[in-house]
Design an enzyme around this catalytic site. Sequence first.
Site, PDB file in Angstrom:
ATOM      1  NE  ARG A 126      56.802 -35.689  73.572  1.00  0.00           N
ATOM      2  CZ  ARG A 126      57.635 -35.582  74.615  1.00  0.00           C
ATOM      3  NH1 ARG A 126      58.926 -35.745  74.458  1.00  0.00           N
ATOM      4  NH2 ARG A 126      57.155 -35.300  75.801  1.00  0.00           N
ATOM      5  N   GLY A 130      57.244 -26.924  67.644  1.00  0.00           N
ATOM      6  CA  GLY A 130      58.262 -27.697  66.930  1.00  0.00           C
ATOM      7  C   GLY A 130      58.015 -27.702  65.432  1.00  0.00           C
ATOM      8  CB  ALA A 136      55.887 -36.927  68.228  1.00  0.00           C
ATOM      9  N   GLY A 177      60.310 -30.009  63.462  1.00  0.00           N
ATOM     10  CA  GLY A 177      61.232 -31.058  62.996  1.00  0.00           C
ATOM     11  C   GLY A 177      60.714 -31.892  61.846  1.00  0.00           C
ATOM     12  CD  GLU A 178      58.103 -36.174  63.373  1.00  0.00           C
ATOM     13  OE1 GLU A 178      58.098 -37.415  63.370  1.00  0.00           O
ATOM     14  OE2 GLU A 178      57.449 -35.499  64.194  1.00  0.00           O
TER      15      GLU A 178
END
Lengths: 158, 328
Positions: free
Chosen positions: B89, B285, B87, B287-288
């Site tokens: 996170r 973040g 997520a 990442g995604e």
Amino acid sequence: MVNIGLTVNQKLFEISVDENLRLIDLLRDKLGFHGTKEGCGEGECGACTVIMDGETVNSCLVMAFQANGSNITTIEGMEKDGKLHPIQQAYIDAGAVQCGFCIPGMVLSTKALLDKNSHPNRDEIREGISGNLCRCTGYNKMLDATEMAIKYMEEEKE
Amino acid sequence: MKKIGKGIGVSFYGTGYGNGFPDVSRAIIRLLPEGKIGIYCGVTEVGQGAKTSMRQIAAEVLGLGVEDIELVHENTSLMPDSGTAAATRQTYNTGNAIKIACENMRTELFKKTKEALSLNSTAGLVLENGEIILGFFPQKRISFKELAEIYKGEKILEASGEFTAQTTQMDEETGQGAPYWPYTFNACAVEVEVDTNTGIVNLLRATFAQDAGRAVNPQLLEGQMDGGFAMGLGYALFEDLNIENGKMKNNKFSKYLIPTAMDMIDIKNIIVEDPESTAPYGAKGIGEPVMIPIAPAILNAIYDAIGVRIKELPVTPEKLMKAIRESA
């Protein structure tokens, strides 16, 4: 069983192996070179790449007996006197390592490329590491690392 | 015939579990022998760089170098839970927990400094290069190493910190609300060349801008942007599980194609820093989110090149040729 002799990272090994043993299993399970990673086991991902007589091979597709008399370099053979090889150092310095699973094979492919062509351009580097799949990095930092490694190796020569 | 087109994709992405779900990260900080600092935290390194960036955040709070911080993680018997590395996170949530824990550790260190130096208050104490110094009278000072000598064994100094993200549940009836915090934003522009005889799409140029709040480690961030771009590229053009009757037919890399180094191009990455007030030093973040705008940008570029709107991924040469024929 068949008796074979091979040089791995400049050390001679003489060992009796099953005819159906793969080179990757010989390296990992019999000789303890765990740096060589098994990914797909079908010669598609390149994680198990080692250098055999100057050429990169997928060690999951080579039988151990076929390596008889050969000279092999694994990732463990890269560092010298406790110091990382310039390619390894460059991979760290360029931020080219994420999860790390493809890295041993990737570093060896980079070495095999630079052994044959000491100043490849970016397209040649792309081609040189194209047999090694990486899911994390998008490869560009690996190209940066290779260019950095070329500089490090020139500095070492001076 | 080869045709060239340009396209953009933009996205925003809510990080963390969201929707009012409890999203908690925890960390314990200890003063280790030799004056090093240990972070005990369940943050998982999956290649995203948590091991580096979490230590950077702690180093920033405690006035130390990253080399003086040890991260002990991924062992549930030694540390508190910090939620999943999912997520997008960890930087925001666990970064916050580590920052809070380090701030509590700083308070603890100041208290012990007051005792050790016989001061009557902790006011005016500052952290600098592994020492705690009375700012206006720097002769009064003590190092982390000296404190670690006093506080060892059972007396070991430690502090903990916890961060719970603030999110609210959506209205179940209407689906309205503000389910996530924080959001992160990005934009991608690509130029492609479409071969209308073969259906092959080649990338020519790409620029990718990602909001990170604050880039804790710009080099790692660029690496994730490159990686996200490559995944988005594969998603748009190559990757097809080819599921038939519930079975994955493309179950090997010779059929399920992911980008190789030769499929990627050099990308102009732009990191946008707009610090988020609730984040550790403003950092969010990424990442995604770095995957999300890539495929839309490529599809828009294909449309710009040949005027054909693709609605199913991946855009394999066969599918593109079929779409071209059907549009004619």
